[in-house]
Enzyme design. Sequence first.
Site, PDB file in Angstrom:
ATOM      1  N   GLU A 156       0.789  -1.236   0.000  1.00  0.00           N
ATOM      2  CA  GLU A 156       0.000   0.000   0.000  1.00  0.00           C
ATOM      3  C   GLU A 156       0.818   1.281   0.000  1.00  0.00           C
ATOM      4  O   GLU A 156       0.280   2.359   0.284  1.00  0.00           O
ATOM      5  CB  GLU A 156      -0.991   0.002   1.182  1.00  0.00           C
ATOM      6  N   ASP A 157       2.096   1.230  -0.364  1.00  0.00           N
ATOM      7  CA  ASP A 157       2.887   2.469  -0.367  1.00  0.00           C
ATOM      8  C   ASP A 157       2.485   3.406  -1.495  1.00  0.00           C
ATOM      9  O   ASP A 157       2.640   4.630  -1.379  1.00  0.00           O
ATOM     10  CB  ASP A 157       4.383   2.140  -0.458  1.00  0.00           C
TER      11      ASP A 157
END
Length: 875
Positions: free
Chosen positions: A436-437
């Site tokens: 999820e970066d």
Amino acid sequence: MAMPYQSVPLTSGWTFKQGGLNTNSPYLPANDLPTEVHRDLLKNNKIEDPYKDLNELSVRWIADEKWTYRKSFPTPPSNGLSNVMHMLIFEGLDTYASVYVNGKKVSESSNMFIEYKIPVTGFLKKGNEENTLQIVFESARQKGLQLVKEHQEHRFIVHQTEISRGPVRKAQYHWGWDWGPILLTCGPWKPIKLETYVLGASISDVKVEYQLSEDLKWAKGTVFVSVDNLAGMVQVSITNGEEEEHILGQSKVYKDSTLLTFDFDLEGELWWPRGYGPQTLYTITATILEGTTTLSRISKTIGFRKVELVQDKDAYGQSFHFRINNIDVFAGGSCWIPADSFVSQISPERYRNWVKLAASGNQIMLRVWGGGIYEHDTLYSACDEFGVLVWQDFMFACANYPAYDEYLSSVEEEARQNVRRLRNHPSIVIWAGNNEDYQIVERYGLEYRFTEDKNPDSWLKTNFPARYIYEYLLPRVVEEETNGVPYRPSSPWGNGTSTVLKVDPMVGDVHQWNVWHGEMKPYQQLPRMGGRFVSEFGMEAYPHLETIEKCISREEDRYPGSMAMDFRNKAIGHERRLISYVAENFQIKYDLPSFTHLTQVMQADAIFWAYKSWRRQWGTEGKRQCGGVLVWQLNDCWPTISWAIADYYLVPKPAYYAIKRAMEPVVVGVRRRFHNWTMRPTDELWQRDTSHIDMRRVWQDVEFDVWVASSKMGRIEGEITVKFISVETGKEVLERLVESVEVNPNSTTEVLRGQKVDVPGRQSDNKAFDMSKADPFVIHVSLETSGQEVARDVAWPDPIKYLRFPERGLNIQYSDDKSNAILSTAKPVKGFVFCEKQSVRLSDNGFDLMPGEEKKVSVIGTSAKNLEWKYIGME
């Protein structure tokens, strides 16, 4: 004279103290290695158990202190040889550590995920004198805060925790997460050993590269053996455990030789995912010999398989599914977090039991999440054994990570070491750069020009320098170190071409959190909220009562909404969200046993809606709309209330069994048309100038679909029967539908679509709706082949809270040995749940019962008569 390789584990006899080398704190006995400081303080009664009540708060101070570990050990004998090496091996130090041998610093650690090999020959004492090994651990939190100040050129952004975790190469969940406590521990979290060998007579690595023949019957490849530069004889062999050992060859190693190659051409069995074939494994062994004496030996287990990530253009966008040994595989399974906040206390048996639990639940994939650790070899070995595929994240999660030189160097060493350690496991079929970066990139408007800027060096100059890690460094490591395992920059990831990086239902994998988080949509909408591969989604539920009682000690705190219960659930808005979903679907009962049961049934319903509907989208070859589903999450790291489908003690919630049923090799599915009774003024219907739902539609406008999903490789002929059973009377209210069906192999076969029902006793739209005259019914669908029922499913009229449940006529009998409970009912039963416990295992739980059928549940660990149960509407 030959001297065999020796490896002495430095496991016992450790002590520890608060502070650095020169502090006057007393040394206290530590646990055997591996260990962590919280465990050792607990052993000495210096802290309360942080897993109970609010005790987590009372141990926060530990994270800001220095801690020193100490052990004495003798110098191993050298047998009179002058060219003997002594090497200390630290498999993992958490995290900032200085190592001293006999008072002299020999090494420093700054990365929890790196193994350190330290030559100490010149630091050890001669003869029988004892040596002293000391390790000083600094505060990772304080070091992180210091690094944030030192690197003001970078914009540190982290979600879930304080900012100090951003520059620290340590398990990110130690800072706390929305399912786990803040327990910033430290210590020798992996084994330490002292190796002794003749200089150069050691094998550092064995790598296997291979290609399978077109018919997949032959594996042709090379074994690469990394050695030191000393003359000797290296022998390589391979065996599958059943046949005699085959010697691939032996070769003289000459000075300055560091890499030897041994070719092989082997006819053998493939490794398959569970349900598709055997999990055949081979052992490759490399040995350095001097005469008949073994100087060094290393073995690797491998399975031969072909893996492809299929991403073809199609009618839905671009596909995303796995093809193993030329067979498309629907990857239904779970996301995995570390199974403990103190990972040093996870035994190999516990790891194996977790994987066995997943496999027994018909799960075929685990995703090792990027905020934890590169897991213990035992987990991957168990996945190899049980045929469970592994999606492996690199250890980055929910942050904008830096990319200064020292950090990049550490990350590359971390990546190479762990990819090399894990690369021979056939279960690992994909690596992903982070969790999820890229959502951070989108949310904060960080610089990311995927199409325009293809120069990795320029990425380092942006405010999103970690792109260099995810799109250049890590894929290069995976390509160089593995046998063609696919790589993805992130999870989720829309191939960088979408304007929406985090969720693109047409491309890549998605994390679907508009149920629970985000828009908090009804879970009944999940069937049309999927994507090409759903790698995260979930719904919370309480664990079983026994687990709650273990972590909340006072009886007066054991009620929904107590301080102790709220503290244990780390999710933002947890109680409000949880009770909203329960109240939207069920009649609320707020005592602890009843509310626990309601949350569990609600979670199981949500999960089942998703799995069966997204598996329906598996479709047919060339038309794979959805390639897999991974629930968030399989497990917990402490006793808690979370999205886990099995709690910290490996006790499954009903949602675990819902997945098990949805992932049977052959399933039949039924889905009623959904009338959204939860619409709010901001929703679509309000836009159409109406502020209320016509509640009569829920019971009177009935339309449904029926389908069959099969993972079997052969066609199945059978018969579908659809029954319409009154909730109140248990009688059939409409004539049955019977359909012959030919189920296609490894596909979804549609049977009925948009089938409308003429509801008996339908009331006129022009008269007041009399609920007492309504007779809502359950749609019961079964699939029979050769006269035997092989699959069933039911569709209830939603919401369940509108239904009445007079006496159900439930009957439970028991086998003579009390190992089986046999259930039957006169009227439909919703959400029957046995109260499961740690020592008990059931064949099924959390199911619905229909009149005219008998349900047998096998019970291990107690008499079936000892089990308590609940169902919806039970008095």
